[in-house]
Design a protein around this motif. Sequence first.
Motif, PDB file in Angstrom:
ATOM      1  N   HIS A  98       3.902  -7.062  -1.753  1.00 51.71           N
ATOM      2  CA  HIS A  98       2.639  -6.680  -2.346  1.00 51.71           C
ATOM      3  C   HIS A  98       2.574  -6.963  -4.041  1.00 51.71           C
ATOM      4  O   HIS A  98       1.300  -7.113  -4.450  1.00 51.71           O
ATOM      5  CB  HIS A  98       2.459  -5.182  -2.008  1.00 51.71           C
ATOM      6  CG  HIS A  98       0.999  -4.828  -2.134  1.00 51.71           C
ATOM      7  ND1 HIS A  98       1.072  -3.883  -3.510  1.00 51.71           N
ATOM      8  CD2 HIS A  98      -0.062  -4.623  -1.999  1.00 51.71           C
ATOM      9  CE1 HIS A  98      -0.193  -3.370  -3.765  1.00 51.71           C
ATOM     10  NE2 HIS A  98      -0.847  -4.008  -2.661  1.00 51.71           N
ATOM     11  N   GLY A  99       3.694  -6.504  -4.514  1.00 52.93           N
ATOM     12  CA  GLY A  99       3.586  -6.616  -6.078  1.00 52.93           C
ATOM     13  C   GLY A  99       3.730  -8.099  -6.414  1.00 52.93           C
ATOM     14  O   GLY A  99       2.758  -8.344  -7.646  1.00 52.93           O
TER      15      GLY A  99
ATOM     16  N   VAL B  71       5.093   3.276 -10.892  1.00 50.97           N
ATOM     17  CA  VAL B  71       5.486   2.838  -9.648  1.00 50.97           C
ATOM     18  C   VAL B  71       4.847   3.511  -8.410  1.00 50.97           C
ATOM     19  O   VAL B  71       4.481   2.763  -7.349  1.00 50.97           O
ATOM     20  CB  VAL B  71       6.984   2.918  -9.557  1.00 50.97           C
ATOM     21  CG1 VAL B  71       7.691   2.601  -8.041  1.00 50.97           C
ATOM     22  CG2 VAL B  71       7.805   1.914 -10.534  1.00 50.97           C
TER      23      VAL B  71
ATOM     24  N   GLN C 163       8.371  -5.128   1.470  1.00 58.45           N
ATOM     25  CA  GLN C 163       6.816  -4.959   1.589  1.00 58.45           C
ATOM     26  C   GLN C 163       6.394  -4.643   0.383  1.00 58.45           C
ATOM     27  O   GLN C 163       5.308  -5.266  -0.098  1.00 58.45           O
ATOM     28  CB  GLN C 163       6.304  -3.804   2.606  1.00 58.45           C
ATOM     29  CG  GLN C 163       6.835  -4.204   4.007  1.00 58.45           C
ATOM     30  CD  GLN C 163       6.406  -3.073   5.112  1.00 58.45           C
ATOM     31  OE1 GLN C 163       6.099  -1.942   4.607  1.00 58.45           O
ATOM     32  NE2 GLN C 163       6.294  -3.438   6.318  1.00 58.45           N
ATOM     33  N   ALA C 164       6.935  -3.612  -0.484  1.00 57.15           N
ATOM     34  CA  ALA C 164       6.542  -3.462  -1.917  1.00 57.15           C
ATOM     35  C   ALA C 164       6.581  -4.600  -2.907  1.00 57.15           C
ATOM     36  O   ALA C 164       5.731  -4.916  -3.488  1.00 57.15           O
ATOM     37  CB  ALA C 164       7.344  -2.234  -2.558  1.00 57.15           C
ATOM     38  N   LEU C 165       7.658  -5.339  -2.629  1.00 57.97           N
ATOM     39  CA  LEU C 165       7.901  -6.675  -3.334  1.00 57.97           C
ATOM     40  C   LEU C 165       6.893  -7.573  -3.275  1.00 57.97           C
ATOM     41  O   LEU C 165       6.160  -7.873  -3.929  1.00 57.97           O
ATOM     42  CB  LEU C 165       9.255  -7.111  -3.374  1.00 57.97           C
ATOM     43  CG  LEU C 165       9.807  -8.391  -4.103  1.00 57.97           C
ATOM     44  CD1 LEU C 165       9.685  -7.991  -5.654  1.00 57.97           C
ATOM     45  CD2 LEU C 165      11.107  -8.673  -3.725  1.00 57.97           C
TER      46      LEU C 165
ATOM     47  N   GLN D  34      -0.241  -8.999  -6.223  1.00 60.63           N
ATOM     48  CA  GLN D  34      -0.908  -8.316  -7.400  1.00 60.63           C
ATOM     49  C   GLN D  34      -0.668  -8.902  -8.635  1.00 60.63           C
ATOM     50  O   GLN D  34      -1.623  -9.273  -9.569  1.00 60.63           O
ATOM     51  CB  GLN D  34      -0.603  -6.858  -7.541  1.00 60.63           C
ATOM     52  CG  GLN D  34      -0.763  -5.999  -6.405  1.00 60.63           C
ATOM     53  CD  GLN D  34      -2.415  -5.396  -6.549  1.00 60.63           C
ATOM     54  OE1 GLN D  34      -3.118  -5.941  -7.368  1.00 60.63           O
ATOM     55  NE2 GLN D  34      -2.951  -4.829  -5.439  1.00 60.63           N
TER      56      GLN D  34
ATOM     57  N   GLY E 293       2.527   0.396  -7.735  1.00 61.21           N
ATOM     58  CA  GLY E 293       3.506  -0.580  -7.125  1.00 61.21           C
ATOM     59  C   GLY E 293       4.515  -0.791  -8.406  1.00 61.21           C
ATOM     60  O   GLY E 293       4.727  -0.296  -9.372  1.00 61.21           O
ATOM     61  N   PHE E 294       5.331  -1.770  -7.956  1.00 65.00           N
ATOM     62  CA  PHE E 294       6.213  -2.231  -9.005  1.00 65.00           C
ATOM     63  C   PHE E 294       5.747  -2.933 -10.384  1.00 65.00           C
ATOM     64  O   PHE E 294       6.545  -2.737 -11.279  1.00 65.00           O
ATOM     65  CB  PHE E 294       7.356  -3.354  -8.399  1.00 65.00           C
ATOM     66  CG  PHE E 294       6.916  -4.690  -8.637  1.00 65.00           C
ATOM     67  CD1 PHE E 294       7.219  -5.643  -9.572  1.00 65.00           C
ATOM     68  CD2 PHE E 294       6.063  -5.443  -7.544  1.00 65.00           C
ATOM     69  CE1 PHE E 294       7.173  -6.946  -9.744  1.00 65.00           C
ATOM     70  CE2 PHE E 294       5.685  -6.593  -7.783  1.00 65.00           C
ATOM     71  CZ  PHE E 294       6.186  -7.295  -8.727  1.00 65.00           C
TER      72      PHE E 294
ATOM     73  N   ALA F 297      11.014  -1.565   3.654  1.00 67.91           N
ATOM     74  CA  ALA F 297       9.687  -0.937   2.600  1.00 67.91           C
ATOM     75  C   ALA F 297       9.832  -1.614   1.386  1.00 67.91           C
ATOM     76  O   ALA F 297       8.874  -1.865   0.611  1.00 67.91           O
ATOM     77  CB  ALA F 297      10.293   0.554   2.457  1.00 67.91           C
ATOM     78  N   SER F 298      11.004  -1.833   0.746  1.00 64.94           N
ATOM     79  CA  SER F 298      11.355  -2.340  -0.497  1.00 64.94           C
ATOM     80  C   SER F 298      10.762  -3.951  -0.428  1.00 64.94           C
ATOM     81  O   SER F 298      10.172  -4.597  -1.390  1.00 64.94           O
ATOM     82  CB  SER F 298      12.849  -2.733  -0.912  1.00 64.94           C
ATOM     83  OG  SER F 298      13.395  -1.177  -1.197  1.00 64.94           O
TER      84      SER F 298
END
Length: 363
Positions: free
Chosen positions: A170-171, A328, A166-168, A174, A332-333, A163-164
């Motif tokens: 995506h961030g 967050v 994927q979030a990273l 962005q 996101g981040f 999950a981290s």
Amino acid sequence: MPQSKNSPPEHTAQVTPIDRWVALLVLVIIVVGCFFVLAPFLTAMVWAFILCCATWPVFVRARKLTRGSAGLASLLMTVGISAVLLAPFVVVGVSLADNAQVLIEESRRFIAEGPPDPPAWVGQFPLIGPRAEAYWSGFAHDRARLLAELKNYIDPIRTFAIASGQALAHGILQLALSIIIAFFVYRDGEAMTKRLLSTVVRIFGNKGRHLAELAAGTTRGVVYGILGTALLQGILAGIGFMIAGVPAAPLLGLVTFFLSPVPIGPPLVWLPAAFWLFSHGETGWAIFMIVWGVAVVSSVDNFVKPLIISRGSNLPFVLVLLGVLGGVITFGFIGVFLGPTLLAIGYALILDWSEEQRRVAVP
């Protein structure tokens, strides 16, 4: 028979109430459609506008150096922002590849040998000290128990890591998109600012210009104070980790960068690093890490931030915390910095409005 000049035309288009409602419905549909088209990019767009607003004075200087070329100045600013915000991720990616084998070997050694015996000061803690010492000692001398306990954390850690990641990813996407958008905001910023000011003045009257200037000043203050402090703390923490020989120092510096907006964030990184050094028998370097964290990394928040922060960005602690957490969750981040910035703008506008109301109420 010819019509006189004062006579009305034979065919006049009359706008009925139904026509007005149809036109309004079409306008609403278009606006809603535009929103859904731009919704995936709203985070990048908002962050791009915030970056451009905060760095606009630098862009003006760059345009003067390029003899008034807005396109070239925008390109220089975009490259500069990329070097500051995107380059750390490249460095961390390279360092992760280099330290992956070290991390695997350390994990194997930890499982094979177990943790070291607890230091004497652990048992001296009131209430929980003896129980913590016994719990630690049990793992230090019972490899089967250690393996059984670690198995309970393998699946959650794997899920968290995926999950981290994927979030990273995506961030970073962005962030890259916001930098691309920032180029066009720089290039066409003056025209966009004039249109925005005219719209704000039309809605709020003469007060609108003051509100726009207040929002812009607050944005610069928050970005300089929060983002600038985070960058400096991340760099200083990374330097300290490298000096002390802590593995994956660039990654830990990046983690410090993201945790910096939270007042207790940086100690959550350098304290475990000091503990890791102590557990490996590097007592001197562990003490160095604690001194470096307190005197260098964490002191930035107390001494440097007030020097680079401007009006309107002194958010209360609870708003900073809610801004980070809510940012967050929502963005996101990037929301680590976007959330407090938006709250700071709203907070400054509310304070300005309440102060004006107080002046009006008090003769």
